[in-house]
Scaffold this motif. Sequence first.
Motif, short mmCIF file in Angstrom:
data_model
loop_
_atom_site.label_atom_id
_atom_site.label_comp_id
_atom_site.label_asym_id
_atom_site.label_seq_id
_atom_site.Cartn_x
_atom_site.Cartn_y
_atom_site.Cartn_z
N THR A 165 0.85 -1.19 0.00
CA THR A 165 0.00 0.00 0.00
C THR A 165 0.88 1.23 0.00
O THR A 165 1.75 1.39 0.87
CB THR A 165 -0.92 0.03 1.23
N VAL A 166 0.70 2.10 -0.99
CA VAL A 166 1.49 3.33 -1.10
C VAL A 166 0.54 4.51 -1.22
O VAL A 166 -0.29 4.57 -2.13
CB VAL A 166 2.43 3.30 -2.32
N GLY A 170 3.70 20.22 -7.16
CA GLY A 170 4.33 19.41 -8.19
C GLY A 170 5.31 18.37 -7.69
O GLY A 170 5.93 17.66 -8.49
N ARG A 171 5.44 18.26 -6.37
CA ARG A 171 6.36 17.28 -5.80
C ARG A 171 5.63 16.25 -4.96
O ARG A 171 4.61 16.55 -4.33
CB ARG A 171 7.40 17.97 -4.91
N ILE A 172 6.16 15.04 -4.94
CA ILE A 172 5.60 13.99 -4.10
C ILE A 172 5.93 14.31 -2.65
O ILE A 172 7.07 14.64 -2.32
CB ILE A 172 6.17 12.62 -4.49
N THR A 189 14.46 8.52 -1.42
CA THR A 189 14.26 9.70 -0.57
C THR A 189 15.60 10.35 -0.27
O THR A 189 16.57 9.66 0.06
CB THR A 189 13.56 9.33 0.75
N ILE A 190 15.64 11.65 -0.41
CA ILE A 190 16.83 12.42 -0.05
C ILE A 190 16.44 13.37 1.07
O ILE A 190 15.56 14.22 0.89
CB ILE A 190 17.36 13.23 -1.25
N ILE A 249 11.42 13.22 -2.73
CA ILE A 249 11.06 11.85 -3.08
C ILE A 249 10.97 11.70 -4.59
O ILE A 249 10.33 12.50 -5.27
CB ILE A 249 9.70 11.45 -2.45
N GLU A 250 11.63 10.68 -5.10
CA GLU A 250 11.55 10.33 -6.52
C GLU A 250 10.87 8.97 -6.62
O GLU A 250 11.29 8.01 -5.97
CB GLU A 250 12.94 10.28 -7.14
#
Length: 311
Positions: free
Chosen positions: A128-129, A136-138, A161-162, A171-172
């Motif tokens: 589950t995510v 515009g960013r997660i 995650t950075i 988050i990418e």
Amino acid sequence: MTNQLALVKKDTVDVVAAKVKEFQESGELHFPAFYSPENAMKSAWLILQNTQDRNKRPALEVCTKDSIANALLDMVVQGLNPTKKQGYFIVYGNQLTFQRSYFGTMAVTKRVAKAKSIDAAVIYEGDTVDYEIVNGRIANLKHKQQFGNIDKEKIIGAYATIVLPEGEVYIELMTIAEIRQAWSKAQFWSKGQDKEKEGSTHDEFKQEMAKKTVINRACKKFLNSSDDESVMMKHINKEDEEIEVQQEIDENANGEVLDMDYEEIQDEQKQIEKQTEEPAADESNKKVLEEKQSALEMDFVEEPEKNGAPF
């Protein structure tokens, strides 16, 4: 051979050392307290003596002196060390290049963005995510996973995650289709192939390769968006530009390096064995690459080219 190596060393390593010292004295370049450019170059020189192109010819004989010097300079300016698997020396034609690894990209990103940590996780079927899109960013990503979901054949995506100094989190997120699209750009991926070949590195270590890919994308966005005009950023951008050109002529490279976060996977020999015929290099692409290699104006005379080409 010993005299020849000594001459190459004098015309490359010593020139780079002098250039680095010049950058440091002018305040254009600052290294982390734990980084020694001298030690990094000593390590690189030892590695270069055993580096060969795809035809098993020594890189120090095949490659031009200016490309050797520029590869060493790219490594040092970015504060990387090849003995820590932060990068690799690759031969393209008669040009030596330094290519950052997965570890090197994270190290550079931590330096540029002052990131506290860089991590990644794989998403499987059944997980589950939940997340939000903010400007515009997660943001606020929450990932719940059952142990029984873990199966490399059921990967549906991955995220990196950075964590930045002030606690901000970048988050990418990539789907498995996007990850495979990234893999398809590499030379190990055949034309028309839509998924990993059974038994290949990207099949057997799919989770780790997926994490590597999403981390690389996250870090690249940070590096590309940096407004830092320092010597270090100029060399980071230069290397990225050269890699794009090299990808167009990678049939002449000495192999593919696949770096993992827990072990080193070398698929080079398999690639060499599969490539029984040497394709002709595209002359226009080689010319572009040679032009990009002249990032530094170094005052030494290049010897006539020997033997021709390849990594």
